[in-house]
Design a protein around this motif. Structure first.
Motif, PDB file in Angstrom:
ATOM      1  N   ASN A  77     -10.678   7.586  -2.441  1.00 35.40           N
ATOM      2  CA  ASN A  77     -10.640   7.490  -0.987  1.00 35.40           C
ATOM      3  C   ASN A  77      -9.338   8.057  -0.429  1.00 35.40           C
ATOM      4  O   ASN A  77      -8.457   8.485  -1.172  1.00 35.40           O
ATOM      5  N   LEU A  78      -9.221   8.043   0.912  1.00 35.31           N
ATOM      6  CA  LEU A  78      -8.040   8.554   1.599  1.00 35.31           C
ATOM      7  C   LEU A  78      -7.226   7.389   2.152  1.00 35.31           C
ATOM      8  O   LEU A  78      -7.704   6.256   2.234  1.00 35.31           O
ATOM      9  N   ILE A  79      -5.976   7.693   2.539  1.00 35.51           N
ATOM     10  CA  ILE A  79      -5.086   6.688   3.097  1.00 35.51           C
ATOM     11  C   ILE A  79      -4.689   7.079   4.516  1.00 35.51           C
ATOM     12  O   ILE A  79      -4.211   8.195   4.759  1.00 35.51           O
ATOM     13  N   LEU A  80      -4.898   6.166   5.465  1.00 30.03           N
ATOM     14  CA  LEU A  80      -4.363   6.295   6.814  1.00 30.03           C
ATOM     15  C   LEU A  80      -3.207   5.309   6.956  1.00 30.03           C
ATOM     16  O   LEU A  80      -3.383   4.101   6.734  1.00 30.03           O
ATOM     17  N   ASP A  81      -2.030   5.803   7.276  1.00 30.81           N
ATOM     18  CA  ASP A  81      -0.894   4.930   7.572  1.00 30.81           C
ATOM     19  C   ASP A  81      -0.881   4.694   9.075  1.00 30.81           C
ATOM     20  O   ASP A  81      -0.705   5.636   9.859  1.00 30.81           O
ATOM     21  N   GLU A 113      -7.825   2.883  19.467  1.00 34.23           N
ATOM     22  CA  GLU A 113      -8.332   1.902  20.428  1.00 34.23           C
ATOM     23  C   GLU A 113      -7.606   0.561  20.296  1.00 34.23           C
ATOM     24  O   GLU A 113      -7.576  -0.223  21.244  1.00 34.23           O
ATOM     25  N   LEU A 114      -7.040   0.312  19.124  1.00 31.95           N
ATOM     26  CA  LEU A 114      -6.258  -0.906  18.893  1.00 31.95           C
ATOM     27  C   LEU A 114      -4.770  -0.672  19.167  1.00 31.95           C
ATOM     28  O   LEU A 114      -3.928  -1.481  18.779  1.00 31.95           O
ATOM     29  N   ASP A 115      -4.471   0.443  19.837  1.00 33.88           N
ATOM     30  CA  ASP A 115      -3.091   0.819  20.177  1.00 33.88           C
ATOM     31  C   ASP A 115      -2.255   1.131  18.951  1.00 33.88           C
ATOM     32  O   ASP A 115      -1.027   0.973  18.954  1.00 33.88           O
ATOM     33  N   GLY A 116      -2.906   1.585  17.903  1.00 39.18           N
ATOM     34  CA  GLY A 116      -2.201   2.033  16.712  1.00 39.18           C
ATOM     35  C   GLY A 116      -2.142   3.543  16.652  1.00 39.18           C
ATOM     36  O   GLY A 116      -2.890   4.239  17.357  1.00 39.18           O
ATOM     37  N   GLU A 117      -1.256   4.058  15.818  1.00 38.59           N
ATOM     38  CA  GLU A 117      -1.129   5.505  15.636  1.00 38.59           C
ATOM     39  C   GLU A 117      -1.387   5.832  14.168  1.00 38.59           C
ATOM     40  O   GLU A 117      -0.537   5.597  13.305  1.00 38.59           O
ATOM     41  N   PRO A 118      -2.582   6.368  13.853  1.00 40.66           N
ATOM     42  CA  PRO A 118      -2.918   6.657  12.453  1.00 40.66           C
ATOM     43  C   PRO A 118      -2.396   8.021  12.008  1.00 40.66           C
ATOM     44  O   PRO A 118      -2.415   8.991  12.777  1.00 40.66           O
ATOM     45  N   THR A 119      -1.935   8.088  10.770  1.00 42.55           N
ATOM     46  CA  THR A 119      -1.496   9.342  10.157  1.00 42.55           C
ATOM     47  C   THR A 119      -2.118   9.458   8.782  1.00 42.55           C
ATOM     48  O   THR A 119      -1.966   8.547   7.950  1.00 42.55           O
ATOM     49  N   LEU A 120      -2.842  10.537   8.547  1.00 46.83           N
ATOM     50  CA  LEU A 120      -3.427  10.767   7.227  1.00 46.83           C
ATOM     51  C   LEU A 120      -2.303  11.064   6.242  1.00 46.83           C
ATOM     52  O   LEU A 120      -1.491  11.965   6.469  1.00 46.83           O
ATOM     53  N   ARG A 121      -2.247  10.299   5.162  1.00 43.22           N
ATOM     54  CA  ARG A 121      -1.151  10.465   4.204  1.00 43.22           C
ATOM     55  C   ARG A 121      -1.356  11.736   3.382  1.00 43.22           C
ATOM     56  O   ARG A 121      -2.379  11.912   2.722  1.00 43.22           O
ATOM     57  N   PRO A 135       4.253   0.778   9.112  1.00 48.12           N
ATOM     58  CA  PRO A 135       2.858   1.203   9.221  1.00 48.12           C
ATOM     59  C   PRO A 135       1.986   0.506   8.180  1.00 48.12           C
ATOM     60  O   PRO A 135       2.402   0.292   7.042  1.00 48.12           O
ATOM     61  N   VAL A 136       0.778   0.152   8.579  1.00 52.66           N
ATOM     62  CA  VAL A 136      -0.161  -0.539   7.696  1.00 52.66           C
ATOM     63  C   VAL A 136      -1.061   0.497   7.018  1.00 52.66           C
ATOM     64  O   VAL A 136      -1.788   1.225   7.704  1.00 52.66           O
ATOM     65  N   PRO A 137      -1.024   0.593   5.686  1.00 47.49           N
ATOM     66  CA  PRO A 137      -1.919   1.538   5.010  1.00 47.49           C
ATOM     67  C   PRO A 137      -3.363   1.050   5.025  1.00 47.49           C
ATOM     68  O   PRO A 137      -3.628  -0.126   4.778  1.00 47.49           O
ATOM     69  N   GLY A 169       0.791  -1.226   0.000  1.00 46.24           N
ATOM     70  CA  GLY A 169       0.000   0.000   0.000  1.00 46.24           C
ATOM     71  C   GLY A 169       0.815   1.262   0.000  1.00 46.24           C
ATOM     72  O   GLY A 169       0.264   2.364   0.116  1.00 46.24           O
ATOM     73  N   GLY A 170       2.152   1.127  -0.152  1.00 43.83           N
ATOM     74  CA  GLY A 170       2.966   2.335  -0.233  1.00 43.83           C
ATOM     75  C   GLY A 170       2.584   3.217  -1.408  1.00 43.83           C
ATOM     76  O   GLY A 170       2.711   4.432  -1.355  1.00 43.83           O
ATOM     77  N   GLY A 171       2.062   2.586  -2.459  1.00 41.57           N
ATOM     78  CA  GLY A 171       1.598   3.335  -3.622  1.00 41.57           C
ATOM     79  C   GLY A 171       0.120   3.652  -3.570  1.00 41.57           C
ATOM     80  O   GLY A 171      -0.424   4.251  -4.513  1.00 41.57           O
ATOM     81  N   GLY A 172      -0.541   3.247  -2.490  1.00 45.52           N
ATOM     82  CA  GLY A 172      -1.961   3.567  -2.327  1.00 45.52           C
ATOM     83  C   GLY A 172      -2.894   2.753  -3.200  1.00 45.52           C
ATOM     84  O   GLY A 172      -4.063   3.105  -3.345  1.00 45.52           O
TER      85      GLY A 172
END
Length: 235
Positions: A183-187, A160-168, A141-143, A107-110
């Motif tokens: 759509n959008l991508i959350l890493d 809530e799943l102890d992850g840290e999301p970042t909007l790409r 990070p998981v896209p 998912g690095g390329g979305g």
């Protein structure tokens, strides 16, 4: 010659070796990324030499390259099946002693939503990579491809799943990256992922998530370009 993430020669060797698996009459899934681009170019040369195949692109990028090199194209809903899919990965578990051996982050390329559709439909799915993509466990990070109106809700569920999301963010324009699907991508950083199968199930269950970048149990082999050769990992 080096590029970020690995040797250009290693990527080319892996891509070209995977392209050799295509046979006359095959429908071939065309993945996205720099390593897969070498496979698409090799398929184009094979078509020039008389190979009869049809390709299913997984992104605008792979579609444009396939058209450029002369690979005839079709769509997933226009064929009875996919014989072979060739795709890259951002990270591959390379440890035969763990159950996650062969699990991927993509998912690095979305383009992972379309990639997963095509890769899962294929009779054989070959990952092409250089050694820099191999790891004893997934930790990048998981896209997540998410609906635009759901990204804040999804981000809260990830926390809530102890992850840290970042909007790409886009690199050459203001605002976020928008996928080919609109759509959008959350890493989403989770640190080392000891059980990618369990995390994949949790991510799939979040409303608003179109698709996530964990590919578990899908790959049949990884072709790893090394110094002057290609090593094959089969699963």
């Amino acid at each position: 010659m080096k590029t970020e993430g690995g040797s250009t020669d290693a990527k080319r060797d892996a891509g070209e070796r995977a392209a050799e698996e295509a046979e006359d009459g095959f429908v071939v899934g065309l993945g996205t990324g720099s390593t897969t681009a070498h496979a698409i170019r090799a398929l184009g040369r094979a078509v020039d030499d008389g190979l009869e195949i049809r390709g299913i692109p997984t992104s605008f990028q792979s579609r444009e390259l396939a058209l450029e090199v002369g690979v005839p194209l079709t769509e997933l809903d226009a064929v009875d099946g996919v014989d072979l899919a060739i795709d890259g990965a951002d990270q591959v578990v390379d440890d035969p002693d763990v159950t996650a051996h062969g699990a991927l982050i993509k998912g690095g390329g979305g383009a992972h939503a379309r990639e997963k559709l095509v890769d899962a439909a294929a009779d054989r799915f070959i990952v092409v990579a250089d050694p820099s993509k191999l790891s004893d466990r997934l930790e990048r990070p998981v896209p997540l491809e998410v609906r635009p109106d759901a990204h804040t809700v999804v981000a809260e569920r990830i926390r809530e799943l102890d992850g840290e999301p970042t909007l790409r963010d886009a690199e050459r324009k203001d605002g976020p990256v928008v996928t080919d699907n609109g759509n959008l991508i959350l890493d989403c950083a989770f640190g080392p992922i000891d059980d990618p199968d369990a995390l994949a199930t949790r991510l799939s269950g979040i409303p608003g998530v179109v698709e996530h970048g964990l590919f578990v149990g899908l790959a049949d082999a990884t072709y790893v370009g090394t110094e002057g050769s290609v090593e094959v990992r089969r699963y």
